[in-house]
Design an enzyme around this catalytic site. Structure first.
Site, mmCIF file in Angstrom:
data_model
loop_
_atom_site.group_PDB
_atom_site.id
_atom_site.type_symbol
_atom_site.label_atom_id
_atom_site.label_comp_id
_atom_site.label_asym_id
_atom_site.label_seq_id
_atom_site.Cartn_x
_atom_site.Cartn_y
_atom_site.Cartn_z
ATOM 1 N N HIS A 99 8.694 -6.290 14.009
ATOM 2 C CA HIS A 99 8.706 -6.468 12.554
ATOM 3 C C HIS A 99 9.256 -7.869 12.290
ATOM 4 O O HIS A 99 10.091 -8.359 13.055
ATOM 5 C CB HIS A 99 9.671 -5.511 11.853
ATOM 6 C CG HIS A 99 9.467 -4.057 12.093
ATOM 7 N ND1 HIS A 99 9.909 -3.415 13.211
ATOM 8 C CD2 HIS A 99 8.900 -3.103 11.309
ATOM 9 C CE1 HIS A 99 9.613 -2.129 13.118
ATOM 10 N NE2 HIS A 99 8.998 -1.909 11.982
ATOM 11 N N ASP A 102 12.984 -8.091 12.617
ATOM 12 C CA ASP A 102 13.592 -7.924 13.954
ATOM 13 C C ASP A 102 13.873 -9.273 14.591
ATOM 14 O O ASP A 102 14.826 -9.432 15.345
ATOM 15 C CB ASP A 102 12.655 -7.195 14.935
ATOM 16 C CG ASP A 102 12.125 -5.896 14.394
ATOM 17 O OD1 ASP A 102 12.794 -5.305 13.534
ATOM 18 O OD2 ASP A 102 11.038 -5.481 14.856
ATOM 19 N N GLU A 266 1.919 7.823 16.443
ATOM 20 C CA GLU A 266 3.194 7.897 17.176
ATOM 21 C C GLU A 266 3.522 9.343 17.502
ATOM 22 O O GLU A 266 3.427 10.222 16.644
ATOM 23 C CB GLU A 266 4.307 7.267 16.328
ATOM 24 C CG GLU A 266 5.676 7.413 16.969
ATOM 25 C CD GLU A 266 6.740 6.551 16.326
ATOM 26 O OE1 GLU A 266 6.422 5.432 15.865
ATOM 27 O OE2 GLU A 266 7.898 6.998 16.299
ATOM 28 N N ASP A 294 2.110 4.584 19.501
ATOM 29 C CA ASP A 294 3.539 4.350 19.681
ATOM 30 C C ASP A 294 4.052 5.484 20.561
ATOM 31 O O ASP A 294 4.058 6.655 20.163
ATOM 32 C CB ASP A 294 4.277 4.346 18.327
ATOM 33 C CG ASP A 294 4.269 2.966 17.680
ATOM 34 O OD1 ASP A 294 3.568 2.072 18.198
ATOM 35 O OD2 ASP A 294 4.964 2.789 16.665
ATOM 36 N N ASP A 305 13.425 12.119 13.756
ATOM 37 C CA ASP A 305 12.700 11.085 14.491
ATOM 38 C C ASP A 305 13.649 10.443 15.506
ATOM 39 O O ASP A 305 14.167 9.359 15.268
ATOM 40 C CB ASP A 305 12.181 10.058 13.472
ATOM 41 C CG ASP A 305 11.134 9.139 14.055
ATOM 42 O OD1 ASP A 305 10.569 9.468 15.113
ATOM 43 O OD2 ASP A 305 10.876 8.094 13.446
ATOM 44 N N ASP A 307 12.992 9.294 18.445
ATOM 45 C CA ASP A 307 12.400 8.138 19.150
ATOM 46 C C ASP A 307 12.876 8.017 20.601
ATOM 47 O O ASP A 307 13.268 6.929 21.049
ATOM 48 C CB ASP A 307 12.725 6.830 18.414
ATOM 49 C CG ASP A 307 11.864 6.628 17.178
ATOM 50 O OD1 ASP A 307 10.834 7.310 17.040
ATOM 51 O OD2 ASP A 307 12.228 5.774 16.354
ATOM 52 N N ASP A 337 7.809 2.673 21.169
ATOM 53 C CA ASP A 337 8.630 2.727 19.958
ATOM 54 C C ASP A 337 9.733 3.742 20.253
ATOM 55 O O ASP A 337 9.738 4.863 19.745
ATOM 56 C CB ASP A 337 7.768 3.159 18.762
ATOM 57 C CG ASP A 337 8.503 2.967 17.449
ATOM 58 O OD1 ASP A 337 9.715 2.709 17.487
ATOM 59 O OD2 ASP A 337 7.863 3.091 16.387
HETATM 60 C C1 XUL Z 1 9.326 4.262 12.184
HETATM 61 C C2 XUL Z 1 8.327 3.582 13.033
HETATM 62 C C3 XUL Z 1 8.191 2.125 12.816
HETATM 63 C C4 XUL Z 1 6.792 1.622 12.954
HETATM 64 C C5 XUL Z 1 6.636 0.183 12.596
HETATM 65 O O1 XUL Z 1 9.433 5.614 12.409
HETATM 66 O O2 XUL Z 1 7.700 4.185 13.865
HETATM 67 O O3 XUL Z 1 9.055 1.481 13.688
HETATM 68 O O4 XUL Z 1 6.313 1.808 14.244
HETATM 69 O O5 XUL Z 1 7.151 -0.127 11.355
HETATM 70 CO CO CO Z 2 6.256 3.615 15.269
#
Ligand code: XUL
Ligand code: CO
Length: 435
Positions: A99, A102, A266, A294, A305, A307, A337
């Protein structure tokens, strides 16, 4: 200066290796179904989780040890570029994603922010030229800054809408500068809290308008990455407009964006929407809109989430099967991600976590290739739908039947021979492919 002086280039050493900085399953040069593993997997490292995450959570302070701290935010940003490219090189990963926020500090104004972005992308470009690393995608963060509280494309405030447009314009400029393959829109705050004060149609039309301006701008500057929308049902919005793949495809089709937009799906967003990841991938394939993924996983016991780095080979097998059936994922890729757990706070955990994810995807790829070579699913499906090979079935598929003709047939043939799907047996056979 090295940020990981104790770790050499990570290499494939095979399943018996005791070296924790080695791949045990990911062998970049190994040929699977006619292509190297590296070409199949197109891994990318995510700048945000890897470089900016400090390990804090709503209950705990920052904990991550990161050696790129410095006196000013711009000095930190510059050190991060060096560290990031060292990570890409040590992992032998070709792609990366970020992003705008970032990579560069936002400063006190949009002008200062964009200047910072210019300086840092100059550095990134230099590193890309030196190393051959490539930009899988970049995106504008239009959810963290306080002015995006009520959304970006979906905001109630026209001035905020203009700021969003400025960030997207800059994002597309960056994509052109760094030769990005894709450009992502993830609408964290493109949704609503309460319908009592929300005009959903108005907001969705404005999001579509922003997307159309983006396509027009890319065409104008002569650089059009593949545009991707990343669905997610909630977090941070209560109701997010891009709920899942099917909802997002309805939006794409309603606003005639299908020629320019595909999906970035994702894994953890799928589970938040109450779907498996393979469901989401399959929906995208039905619409010929699978753009990129992702890679991560959630924790079903926690339900948010999280991740996490992907370590579940059942899931990566079914994921890779969808990618193989898609004919690959290029120009998209597999972007981690994913963030290290709070308890994995050392610098080296960044490498260990990616190695775990890459090995898990490599195992998924190998198992999926075996399933594909054996025609495992094709055979199951051919058997399951075989009644459509009968005269009646063929006639239905050829659109030769009507309710009248089928009703006439049914009146004469109302005793049907149903067949069991033996699903438990099928699942046990599938297990044989995983290990
Ligand atoms: C948030 C997410 C983000 C996107 C990009 O859940 O997945 O990081 O991948 O903005
Ligand atoms: Co994402």
């Amino acid at each position: 200066m090295s940020f990981f002086p104790n770790v050499k280039q990570v290499q494939y050493e095979g399943v018996n290796s005791k070296n924790k900085y080695a791949f045990r399953h990911y062998n970049p040069d190994e040929i699977i179904l006619g292509k190297t593993m590296k070409a199949h997997l197109r891994f990318a490292v995510a700048y945000w989780h890897t470089m900016t995450q400090d390990g804090s959570d709503p209950f705990g302070d920052a904990i991550n040890i990161r050696d790129w701290q410095a006196d000013s935010p711009m000095e930190v940003a510059k050190k991060r570029v060096d560290a990031f490219f060292e990570i890409l090189e040590k992992l032998d990963v070709d792609y990366f994603c970020f992003h705008d926020v970032d990579i560069a500090p936002q400063g006190d104004s949009l002008e200062e922010f964009f200047q910072n972005v210019d300086t840092i992308t100059d550095l990134i470009k230099e590193k890309m030229d030196q190393t051959g690393k490539k930009l899988l995608w970049n995106t504008a963060n239009m959810f963290s800054h306080p002015h995006f509280t009520n959304g970006a494309g979906s905001t109630n405030n026209a001035e905020v809408y203009a700021i969003a447009a400025a960030q997207v314009k800059k994002g597309i400029d960056i994509s052109k500068k760094l030769n990005g393959a894709n450009y992502v829109f993830w609408g964290g705050r493109e949704g609503y809290e309460s319908l009592l004060n929300t005009d959903m149609k108005f907001e969705q039309e404005n999001i579509a308008r922003l997307f159309k301006m983006s396509v027009a701008y890319a065409e104008k500057i002569g650089y059009k990455p593949q545009f991707l929308i990343e669905p997610k049902p909630k977090e941070p919005s209560k109701h997010q407009y891009d709920f899942d793949a099917a909802t997002t495809m309805a939006f794409i089709q309603k606003y005639h964006l299908e020629n320019d937009f595909k999906l970035n799906l994702e894994a953890n967003h799928a589970t938040l929407a109450g779907h498996t990841f393979e469901h989401e991938l399959n929906v995208a394939r039905v619409y010929e809109a699978l753009g990129s993924i992702d890679a991560n996983q959630g924790d079903l016991l926690l339900g948010w989430d999280t991740d996490e780095f992907p370590t579940n080979i059942y899931d990566t097998t079914l994921t890779m099967y969808e990618l193989l059936e898609n004919g690959g994922i290029a120009p998209g890729g597999i972007n981690f991600d994913a963030k290290v757990r709070r308890s994995s706070f050392e610098m080296e955990d960044l490498l260990l976590a990616h190695i775990a994810g890459m090995d898990t995807y490599a195992r998924g790829l190998k198992a999926a290739a075996r399933l594909k070579s054996d025609g495992f699913f094709n055979q199951l499906k051919a058997e399951r739908y075989q009644s459509f090979k009968s005269d009646l079935g063929k006639s239905i598929l050829a659109d030769k039947e009507s309710l009248d003709s089928l009703a006439e047939y049914a009146m004469k043939h109302d005793t049907v021979n149903l067949e069991s799907g033996h699903l438990e047996y099928v699942k046990s056979l599938l297990n044989d492919y995983l290990v």
